[in-house]
Design a protein around this motif. Structure first.
Motif, mmCIF file in Angstrom:
data_model
loop_
_atom_site.group_PDB
_atom_site.id
_atom_site.type_symbol
_atom_site.label_atom_id
_atom_site.label_comp_id
_atom_site.label_asym_id
_atom_site.label_seq_id
_atom_site.Cartn_x
_atom_site.Cartn_y
_atom_site.Cartn_z
ATOM 1 N N SER A 55 12.077 -7.097 10.284
ATOM 2 C CA SER A 55 12.810 -6.015 9.629
ATOM 3 C C SER A 55 12.606 -6.140 8.122
ATOM 4 C CB SER A 55 14.300 -6.071 9.975
ATOM 5 O OG SER A 55 14.873 -7.277 9.518
ATOM 6 N N LEU A 56 12.901 -5.066 7.403
ATOM 7 C CA LEU A 56 12.752 -5.000 5.939
ATOM 8 C C LEU A 56 11.307 -5.214 5.493
ATOM 9 C CD1 LEU A 56 15.936 -7.022 4.837
ATOM 10 C CD2 LEU A 56 15.736 -4.562 5.188
ATOM 11 N N LEU A 57 10.367 -5.098 6.396
ATOM 12 C CA LEU A 57 8.955 -5.313 6.089
ATOM 13 C C LEU A 57 8.345 -4.036 5.517
ATOM 14 C CD1 LEU A 57 6.606 -7.424 6.462
ATOM 15 C CD2 LEU A 57 6.116 -6.254 8.629
ATOM 16 N N THR A 58 7.458 -4.182 4.532
ATOM 17 C CA THR A 58 6.773 -3.031 3.943
ATOM 18 C C THR A 58 5.264 -3.131 4.199
ATOM 19 O OG1 THR A 58 6.304 -4.072 1.805
ATOM 20 C CG2 THR A 58 8.481 -3.042 2.081
ATOM 21 N N LYS A 59 4.595 -1.995 4.034
ATOM 22 C CA LYS A 59 3.140 -2.000 4.160
ATOM 23 C C LYS A 59 2.511 -2.891 3.093
ATOM 24 C CE LYS A 59 2.619 2.488 6.420
ATOM 25 N NZ LYS A 59 2.080 3.861 6.336
ATOM 26 N N LYS A 60 3.104 -2.936 1.917
ATOM 27 C CA LYS A 60 2.588 -3.793 0.845
ATOM 28 C C LYS A 60 2.646 -5.267 1.245
ATOM 29 C CE LYS A 60 3.102 -4.517 -4.160
ATOM 30 N NZ LYS A 60 3.481 -5.935 -4.250
ATOM 31 N N ASP A 61 3.715 -5.671 1.912
ATOM 32 C CA ASP A 61 3.801 -7.053 2.406
ATOM 33 C C ASP A 61 2.623 -7.367 3.316
ATOM 34 O OD1 ASP A 61 6.319 -7.300 1.170
ATOM 35 O OD2 ASP A 61 7.381 -6.721 3.000
ATOM 36 N N ILE A 62 2.333 -6.437 4.206
ATOM 37 C CA ILE A 62 1.244 -6.633 5.156
ATOM 38 C C ILE A 62 -0.095 -6.684 4.431
ATOM 39 C CG2 ILE A 62 0.072 -5.645 7.170
ATOM 40 C CD1 ILE A 62 2.861 -4.291 7.793
ATOM 41 N N ASP A 63 -0.280 -5.791 3.462
ATOM 42 C CA ASP A 63 -1.537 -5.716 2.715
ATOM 43 C C ASP A 63 -1.852 -7.012 1.982
ATOM 44 O OD1 ASP A 63 -1.692 -3.056 3.494
ATOM 45 O OD2 ASP A 63 -0.985 -2.258 1.570
ATOM 46 N N GLU A 64 -0.823 -7.754 1.596
ATOM 47 C CA GLU A 64 -1.013 -8.899 0.707
ATOM 48 C C GLU A 64 -1.031 -10.244 1.425
ATOM 49 O OE1 GLU A 64 1.989 -8.488 -2.313
ATOM 50 O OE2 GLU A 64 0.878 -6.879 -3.332
ATOM 51 N N ILE A 65 -1.053 -10.237 2.748
ATOM 52 C CA ILE A 65 -1.048 -11.520 3.463
ATOM 53 C C ILE A 65 -2.377 -12.253 3.235
ATOM 54 C CG2 ILE A 65 -1.919 -10.561 5.632
ATOM 55 C CD1 ILE A 65 0.751 -13.331 5.237
ATOM 56 N N ALA A 66 -2.286 -13.572 3.060
ATOM 57 C CA ALA A 66 -3.478 -14.358 2.742
ATOM 58 C C ALA A 66 -3.603 -15.620 3.581
ATOM 59 C CB ALA A 66 -3.462 -14.737 1.253
ATOM 60 N N VAL A 67 -2.751 -15.782 4.590
ATOM 61 C CA VAL A 67 -2.816 -16.952 5.466
ATOM 62 C C VAL A 67 -2.857 -16.473 6.919
ATOM 63 C CG1 VAL A 67 -1.534 -18.370 3.798
ATOM 64 C CG2 VAL A 67 -0.300 -17.206 5.657
ATOM 65 N N PRO A 68 -3.287 -17.328 7.847
ATOM 66 C CA PRO A 68 -3.274 -16.932 9.259
ATOM 67 C C PRO A 68 -1.902 -16.437 9.689
ATOM 68 C CG PRO A 68 -4.493 -18.970 8.978
ATOM 69 C CD PRO A 68 -3.860 -18.676 7.654
#
Length: 251
Positions: free
Chosen positions: A162-175
């Motif tokens: 919850s409270l997740l944004t598309k920007k959070d997803i875009d910026e992931i850098a680990v498995p």
């Protein structure tokens, strides 16, 4: 970016947590396990660090991954009552004010600080993040590319965020591992599709697992008396254990 009534639905589990309490950074924390090299930062859902289900699951991760699991209090001592949950009195939970005090902006700095403490103060060589519901956005932020120079975590595993944004997803850098129930108005079809498409583009190892027929909260607050939900809880826990072992123990 929201939460809904499904974020505060579910059932408590049976069992007695076997860990201990202490401090991590400046936060109270529940600790399970005793591996000096491998830690898991478990960011709890809206029912917080004292919720029995969270502590029981932390105990499972400690035993089955072979890690020391930390479940900090990121809600400043506030607790959403499990008794209201059991009595279906969701209308008595003041979620808007709770989230104004404990939402992303107020709590992100101490979540980051707790992760730093695991590496810098306690000396863990490998650190993973686990988060369900509220903990989902936090785990993505812990694994963001802004930390690449000094990574806070080595991998993340999340369920029904919850409270997740598309920007959070875009910026992931680990498995990243995502456990996604079919029925979820918070982690909706648009966010699910964005996750799946984006994680291929950003070139990080990922696992996206779909759980048909079950709803948001099933991995942490599912009804163990319902065959489908119990199976999802077990399958979700086993998937998370395998993922965490792969990136925290087997490399």
């Amino acid at each position: 970016m929201s939460v809904s009534s499904c974020c505060i639905s579910g059932f408590t589990w049976q069992g007695t947590p076997t860990g201990r309490t202490d401090k991590l950074a400046n936060n109270d924390v529940y600790i399970a396990g005793d591996n000096p090299d491998v830690a898991i930062l478990f960011v709890a859902d809206l029912f917080g660090w004292t919720f029995p289900n969270v502590r029981l699951l932390a105990d499972h991760f400690a035993r089955e991954v072979g890690a020391t699991v930390y479940v900090p209090d990121f809600f400043g001592g506030e607790i959403l009552s499990p008794e209201l949950l059991a009595a279906d009195k969701f209308d008595q939970l003041d979620l808007p004010n709770f989230l104004s005090r404990n939402g992303r902006e107020p709590r992100e700095p101490e979540i980051f600080e707790s992760a730093r403490a695991l590496r810098q103060q306690l000396g863990y060589k490998k650190v993973g993040a686990v988060g369900y519901c509220y903990g989902g956005w936090a785990s993505f932020r812990l694994g963001a590319k802004e930390h690449e120079a000094a990574p806070l975590v080595d991998c993340i595993s999340i369920g029904h965020p919850s409270l997740l944004t598309k920007k959070d997803i875009d910026e992931i850098a680990v498995p990243a591992q995502i456990l996604a129930p079919e029925i979820d108005p918070v982690y909706n079809a648009e966010l699910k599709l964005h996750t799946f498409q984006t994680l291929q583009k950003v070139n990080v190892p990922f696992a996206y697992q779909h759980f048909p027929g079950v709803a948001h909260s099933c991995f942490i607050r599912g009804d163990e008396n319902k065959p489908g939900e119990r199976a999802a809880m077990v399958k979700g826990k086993n998937a998370a254990v395998a993922w965490l072992r792969q990136y925290l123990k087997d490399q």
